[in-house]
Design a protein around this motif. Sequence first.
Motif, PDB file in Angstrom:
ATOM      1  N   PHE A  79       0.851  -1.191   0.000  1.00 48.85           N
ATOM      2  CA  PHE A  79       0.000   0.000   0.000  1.00 48.85           C
ATOM      3  C   PHE A  79       0.884   1.237   0.000  1.00 48.85           C
ATOM      4  O   PHE A  79       2.065   1.176   0.372  1.00 48.85           O
ATOM      5  N   GLN A  80       0.296   2.360  -0.393  1.00 51.29           N
ATOM      6  CA  GLN A  80       1.019   3.628  -0.368  1.00 51.29           C
ATOM      7  C   GLN A  80       0.125   4.716   0.213  1.00 51.29           C
ATOM      8  O   GLN A  80      -1.076   4.739  -0.036  1.00 51.29           O
ATOM      9  N   MET A  81       0.737   5.596   0.983  1.00 48.68           N
ATOM     10  CA  MET A  81       0.009   6.704   1.586  1.00 48.68           C
ATOM     11  C   MET A  81       0.847   7.977   1.399  1.00 48.68           C
ATOM     12  O   MET A  81       1.988   8.042   1.851  1.00 48.68           O
ATOM     13  N   PHE A  82       0.271   8.960   0.708  1.00 50.03           N
ATOM     14  CA  PHE A  82       0.971  10.215   0.441  1.00 50.03           C
ATOM     15  C   PHE A  82       0.346  11.309   1.302  1.00 50.03           C
ATOM     16  O   PHE A  82      -0.819  11.663   1.108  1.00 50.03           O
ATOM     17  N   GLU A  83       1.126  11.823   2.238  1.00 47.50           N
ATOM     18  CA  GLU A  83       0.652  12.857   3.156  1.00 47.50           C
ATOM     19  C   GLU A  83       1.525  14.097   2.989  1.00 47.50           C
ATOM     20  O   GLU A  83       2.499  14.302   3.709  1.00 47.50           O
ATOM     21  N   ILE A  84       1.191  14.910   2.011  1.00 49.40           N
ATOM     22  CA  ILE A  84       1.949  16.112   1.687  1.00 49.40           C
ATOM     23  C   ILE A  84       1.203  17.317   2.253  1.00 49.40           C
ATOM     24  O   ILE A  84       0.004  17.490   2.013  1.00 49.40           O
ATOM     25  N   GLY A  85       1.913  18.134   3.009  1.00 45.15           N
ATOM     26  CA  GLY A  85       1.287  19.296   3.619  1.00 45.15           C
ATOM     27  C   GLY A  85       0.454  18.968   4.838  1.00 45.15           C
ATOM     28  O   GLY A  85      -0.358  19.791   5.275  1.00 45.15           O
ATOM     29  N   ARG A  99       4.085   2.097   2.219  1.00 45.09           N
ATOM     30  CA  ARG A  99       5.012   3.201   1.987  1.00 45.09           C
ATOM     31  C   ARG A  99       4.304   4.493   2.354  1.00 45.09           C
ATOM     32  O   ARG A  99       3.270   4.829   1.789  1.00 45.09           O
ATOM     33  N   LEU A 100       4.857   5.217   3.294  1.00 40.96           N
ATOM     34  CA  LEU A 100       4.331   6.515   3.694  1.00 40.96           C
ATOM     35  C   LEU A 100       5.268   7.602   3.181  1.00 40.96           C
ATOM     36  O   LEU A 100       6.471   7.575   3.451  1.00 40.96           O
ATOM     37  N   VAL A 101       4.712   8.555   2.443  1.00 38.09           N
ATOM     38  CA  VAL A 101       5.485   9.689   1.943  1.00 38.09           C
ATOM     39  C   VAL A 101       5.010  10.938   2.667  1.00 38.09           C
ATOM     40  O   VAL A 101       3.820  11.267   2.647  1.00 38.09           O
ATOM     41  N   SER A 102       5.945  11.619   3.313  1.00 35.55           N
ATOM     42  CA  SER A 102       5.587  12.807   4.089  1.00 35.55           C
ATOM     43  C   SER A 102       6.622  13.897   3.874  1.00 35.55           C
ATOM     44  O   SER A 102       7.819  13.621   3.724  1.00 35.55           O
TER      45      SER A 102
END
Length: 250
Positions: free
Chosen positions: A164-170, A195-198
Amino acid sequence: MTTSSDHLIDNCAFPNDCLYDLENLIWIKFVNEVDRREDDSKEFLIGITPVYSYITGKINNLKVKPIGSLIERNKSIGSVESIIHFGTIRSPLKGKIIEINEKVINNPKIVNDSPFGNGWIARIKTINDHVVSDSIKKMEDCKDDLLAQIKKYHVKCFKLFPDFQMFEIGTECSATLAKLDEFMVKSMQKDQVIRLVSDDPTADLELLRWAEQKQQEIVEILKENNKTYAASGNHSSNYLFNIIIRKKVN
Protein backbone atom coordinates in the motif's frame (compact mmCIF):
# COMPACT_ATOMS: atom_id res chain seq x y z
CA MET A 1 19.61 -6.57 0.25
CA THR A 2 22.65 -5.34 -1.67
CA THR A 3 25.94 -7.25 -1.85
CA SER A 4 29.49 -6.38 -2.87
CA SER A 5 28.70 -7.75 -6.34
CA ASP A 6 25.82 -5.30 -6.84
CA HIS A 7 25.98 -1.96 -8.58
CA LEU A 8 23.82 0.64 -6.84
CA ILE A 9 22.02 3.05 -9.13
CA ASP A 10 19.81 5.60 -7.37
CA ASN A 11 19.14 3.13 -4.50
CA CYS A 12 18.33 0.30 -6.94
CA ALA A 13 20.75 -2.64 -6.80
CA PHE A 14 21.75 -4.33 -10.07
CA PRO A 15 24.04 -7.39 -9.85
CA ASN A 16 27.21 -7.19 -11.90
CA ASP A 17 26.98 -10.86 -12.85
CA CYS A 18 23.71 -10.42 -14.76
CA LEU A 19 23.12 -9.32 -18.33
CA TYR A 20 20.42 -6.78 -19.12
CA ASP A 21 17.88 -6.55 -21.95
CA LEU A 22 17.01 -2.88 -21.61
CA GLU A 23 14.30 -2.86 -24.26
CA ASN A 24 12.25 -5.54 -22.51
CA LEU A 25 13.34 -4.65 -18.93
CA ILE A 26 14.66 -8.19 -18.44
CA TRP A 27 17.78 -9.68 -16.84
CA ILE A 28 19.42 -13.03 -17.48
CA LYS A 29 22.18 -14.84 -15.66
CA PHE A 30 24.10 -17.78 -17.06
CA VAL A 31 24.44 -20.68 -14.65
CA ASN A 32 27.23 -23.22 -14.95
CA GLU A 33 26.02 -26.37 -13.29
CA VAL A 34 27.88 -29.07 -15.20
CA ASP A 35 25.94 -31.94 -13.63
CA ARG A 36 22.70 -30.54 -15.07
CA ARG A 37 23.96 -30.42 -18.64
CA GLU A 38 23.88 -33.22 -21.20
CA ASP A 39 25.71 -31.34 -23.95
CA ASP A 40 27.56 -28.11 -24.62
CA SER A 41 24.50 -25.88 -24.31
CA LYS A 42 24.13 -23.34 -21.53
CA GLU A 43 21.38 -22.53 -19.09
CA PHE A 44 20.31 -19.17 -17.80
CA LEU A 45 17.92 -17.77 -15.23
CA ILE A 46 15.58 -15.01 -16.35
CA GLY A 47 13.64 -12.37 -14.43
CA ILE A 48 12.40 -8.79 -14.58
CA THR A 49 14.38 -5.74 -13.49
CA PRO A 50 13.36 -3.40 -10.64
CA VAL A 51 12.30 -0.91 -13.33
CA TYR A 52 9.74 -3.37 -14.71
CA SER A 53 8.68 -4.28 -11.17
CA TYR A 54 8.01 -0.64 -10.31
CA ILE A 55 6.10 0.03 -13.53
CA THR A 56 3.92 -3.02 -12.92
CA GLY A 57 3.27 -2.31 -9.25
CA LYS A 58 2.42 -5.06 -6.80
CA ILE A 59 2.22 -8.20 -8.92
CA ASN A 60 -0.86 -10.29 -8.16
CA ASN A 61 -0.68 -12.75 -11.05
CA LEU A 62 2.28 -14.30 -12.82
CA LYS A 63 2.00 -16.85 -15.61
CA VAL A 64 4.81 -18.83 -17.27
CA LYS A 65 4.62 -21.19 -20.22
CA PRO A 66 4.93 -24.90 -19.30
CA ILE A 67 8.25 -26.68 -18.83
CA GLY A 68 9.42 -27.96 -22.19
CA SER A 69 8.08 -24.97 -24.11
CA LEU A 70 10.35 -23.75 -26.90
CA ILE A 71 10.92 -20.00 -26.81
CA GLU A 72 12.03 -17.87 -29.74
CA ARG A 73 14.21 -14.82 -29.22
CA ASN A 74 12.19 -11.77 -28.11
CA LYS A 75 9.07 -13.88 -27.71
CA SER A 76 6.98 -14.34 -24.58
CA ILE A 77 7.78 -16.82 -21.83
CA GLY A 78 4.91 -15.53 -19.70
CA SER A 79 3.23 -12.46 -18.24
CA VAL A 80 2.95 -10.32 -15.12
CA GLU A 81 -0.24 -8.61 -14.01
CA SER A 82 -1.26 -6.12 -11.34
CA ILE A 83 -4.33 -3.98 -10.79
CA ILE A 84 -2.73 -1.25 -12.93
CA HIS A 85 -0.64 -3.12 -15.50
CA PHE A 86 -0.43 -6.19 -17.71
CA GLY A 87 2.93 -6.98 -19.29
CA THR A 88 4.76 -9.66 -21.24
CA ILE A 89 8.01 -11.30 -20.15
CA ARG A 90 10.19 -11.76 -23.24
CA SER A 91 13.34 -13.85 -23.54
CA PRO A 92 16.28 -12.16 -25.30
CA LEU A 93 17.62 -15.58 -26.31
CA LYS A 94 16.17 -18.66 -27.98
CA GLY A 95 15.75 -21.67 -25.73
CA LYS A 96 13.61 -24.21 -23.91
CA ILE A 97 12.05 -23.73 -20.47
CA ILE A 98 13.45 -26.45 -18.21
CA GLU A 99 12.39 -25.11 -14.79
CA ILE A 100 9.84 -22.69 -13.37
CA ASN A 101 10.18 -20.96 -10.01
CA GLU A 102 7.01 -22.26 -8.39
CA LYS A 103 7.48 -19.95 -5.40
CA VAL A 104 6.80 -16.87 -7.51
CA ILE A 105 3.84 -18.51 -9.19
CA ASN A 106 2.27 -19.08 -5.77
CA ASN A 107 3.40 -15.73 -4.35
CA PRO A 108 4.10 -13.25 -7.19
CA LYS A 109 5.08 -10.40 -4.85
CA ILE A 110 8.39 -12.19 -4.29
CA VAL A 111 9.32 -10.82 -7.73
CA ASN A 112 8.70 -7.28 -6.46
CA ASP A 113 10.61 -7.83 -3.21
CA SER A 114 13.57 -9.72 -4.69
CA PRO A 115 13.70 -9.41 -8.48
CA PHE A 116 17.26 -10.76 -8.74
CA GLY A 117 17.22 -13.22 -5.85
CA ASN A 118 14.28 -15.39 -4.91
CA GLY A 119 12.25 -13.66 -7.61
CA TRP A 120 13.82 -15.33 -10.65
CA ILE A 121 11.09 -16.61 -12.94
CA ALA A 122 12.40 -19.46 -15.09
CA ARG A 123 15.46 -21.44 -16.07
CA ILE A 124 16.00 -21.71 -19.82
CA LYS A 125 18.34 -23.96 -21.79
CA THR A 126 19.75 -22.35 -24.92
CA ILE A 127 19.29 -24.08 -28.25
CA ASN A 128 21.79 -24.20 -31.12
CA ASP A 129 24.00 -21.36 -29.92
CA HIS A 130 24.18 -19.11 -26.91
CA VAL A 131 26.05 -16.14 -28.33
CA VAL A 132 25.08 -13.02 -26.45
CA SER A 133 23.05 -10.83 -28.78
CA ASP A 134 23.36 -7.08 -29.18
CA SER A 135 20.13 -6.62 -27.24
CA ILE A 136 21.63 -7.67 -23.90
CA LYS A 137 24.47 -5.88 -22.17
CA LYS A 138 26.84 -6.21 -19.27
CA MET A 139 26.43 -3.86 -16.32
CA GLU A 140 29.53 -1.89 -17.28
CA ASP A 141 27.99 -1.12 -20.67
CA CYS A 142 24.52 -0.04 -19.57
CA LYS A 143 24.85 1.83 -16.24
CA ASP A 144 23.88 5.14 -17.79
CA ASP A 145 20.96 3.57 -19.65
CA LEU A 146 19.63 1.99 -16.46
CA LEU A 147 19.87 5.34 -14.67
CA ALA A 148 17.99 6.96 -17.55
CA GLN A 149 15.23 4.36 -17.22
CA ILE A 150 14.99 4.93 -13.48
CA LYS A 151 14.65 8.67 -14.06
CA LYS A 152 12.19 8.24 -16.93
CA TYR A 153 9.79 6.06 -14.94
CA HIS A 154 10.47 7.76 -11.56
CA VAL A 155 11.46 4.40 -10.09
CA LYS A 156 11.80 4.04 -6.31
CA CYS A 157 13.56 0.97 -4.96
CA PHE A 158 13.00 -0.12 -1.36
CA LYS A 159 14.10 -3.06 0.79
CA LEU A 160 10.52 -4.34 0.64
CA PHE A 161 8.02 -3.53 -2.08
CA PRO A 162 4.95 -1.83 -0.57
CA ASP A 163 1.52 -3.43 -0.62
CA PHE A 164 0.00 0.00 0.00
CA GLN A 165 1.02 3.63 -0.37
CA MET A 166 0.01 6.70 1.59
CA PHE A 167 0.97 10.21 0.44
CA GLU A 168 0.65 12.86 3.16
CA ILE A 169 1.95 16.11 1.69
CA GLY A 170 1.29 19.30 3.62
CA THR A 171 -0.12 17.34 6.56
CA GLU A 172 1.18 17.60 10.11
CA CYS A 173 2.71 14.41 11.41
CA SER A 174 0.16 14.01 14.23
CA ALA A 175 -2.70 13.88 11.72
CA THR A 176 -0.71 11.54 9.47
CA LEU A 177 -0.09 9.11 12.34
CA ALA A 178 -3.77 9.04 13.24
CA LYS A 179 -4.65 8.22 9.64
CA LEU A 180 -1.89 5.60 9.45
CA ASP A 181 -3.12 3.93 12.64
CA GLU A 182 -6.65 3.68 11.30
CA PHE A 183 -5.54 2.37 7.90
CA MET A 184 -3.28 -0.31 9.36
CA VAL A 185 -6.02 -1.56 11.69
CA LYS A 186 -8.76 -1.62 9.05
CA SER A 187 -6.95 -2.46 5.83
CA MET A 188 -3.65 -4.25 6.51
CA GLN A 189 -2.79 -7.79 7.52
CA LYS A 190 0.24 -8.81 9.54
CA ASP A 191 3.53 -8.57 7.59
CA GLN A 192 2.05 -6.41 4.86
CA VAL A 193 4.04 -3.30 3.96
CA ILE A 194 3.03 0.32 3.45
CA ARG A 195 5.01 3.20 1.99
CA LEU A 196 4.33 6.52 3.69
CA VAL A 197 5.49 9.69 1.94
CA SER A 198 5.59 12.81 4.09
CA ASP A 199 7.06 16.28 3.80
CA ASP A 200 6.78 17.00 7.52
CA PRO A 201 10.36 17.84 8.63
CA THR A 202 9.94 15.74 11.79
CA ALA A 203 8.43 12.72 10.04
CA ASP A 204 11.44 10.43 10.44
CA LEU A 205 11.78 11.00 14.20
CA GLU A 206 8.03 10.89 14.82
CA LEU A 207 7.61 7.63 12.89
CA LEU A 208 10.47 5.98 14.78
CA ARG A 209 8.83 6.93 18.09
CA TRP A 210 5.43 5.79 16.82
CA ALA A 211 6.80 2.43 15.66
CA GLU A 212 8.38 1.77 19.05
CA GLN A 213 5.14 2.60 20.86
CA LYS A 214 2.97 0.59 18.47
CA GLN A 215 5.49 -2.28 18.08
CA GLN A 216 5.49 -1.92 14.32
CA GLU A 217 8.58 -2.22 12.12
CA ILE A 218 10.25 0.62 10.26
CA VAL A 219 11.97 -1.23 7.43
CA GLU A 220 13.61 1.76 5.80
CA ILE A 221 13.62 5.55 5.73
CA LEU A 222 14.79 7.30 2.58
CA LYS A 223 15.13 11.07 2.41
CA GLU A 224 15.05 12.86 -0.95
CA ASN A 225 14.98 16.43 -2.14
CA ASN A 226 11.51 17.85 -2.48
CA LYS A 227 12.10 19.81 -5.67
CA THR A 228 8.66 21.41 -5.74
CA TYR A 229 8.94 22.89 -2.27
CA ALA A 230 12.62 23.72 -2.63
CA ALA A 231 11.81 25.78 -5.72
CA SER A 232 9.06 27.63 -3.86
CA GLY A 233 11.44 28.68 -1.10
CA ASN A 234 9.57 26.82 1.65
CA HIS A 235 12.65 25.69 3.55
CA SER A 236 10.64 23.79 6.16
CA SER A 237 9.63 21.28 3.47
CA ASN A 238 12.80 20.85 1.42
CA TYR A 239 12.72 17.08 1.84
CA LEU A 240 10.39 14.16 1.31
CA PHE A 241 10.58 11.13 3.55
CA ASN A 242 9.81 7.71 2.10
CA ILE A 243 9.10 5.54 5.12
CA ILE A 244 8.60 1.81 4.62
CA ILE A 245 6.60 0.20 7.43
CA ARG A 246 5.80 -3.47 7.97
CA LYS A 247 2.81 -4.36 10.14
CA LYS A 248 3.99 -6.63 12.94
CA VAL A 249 1.15 -6.26 15.45
CA ASN A 250 -2.57 -6.43 14.69
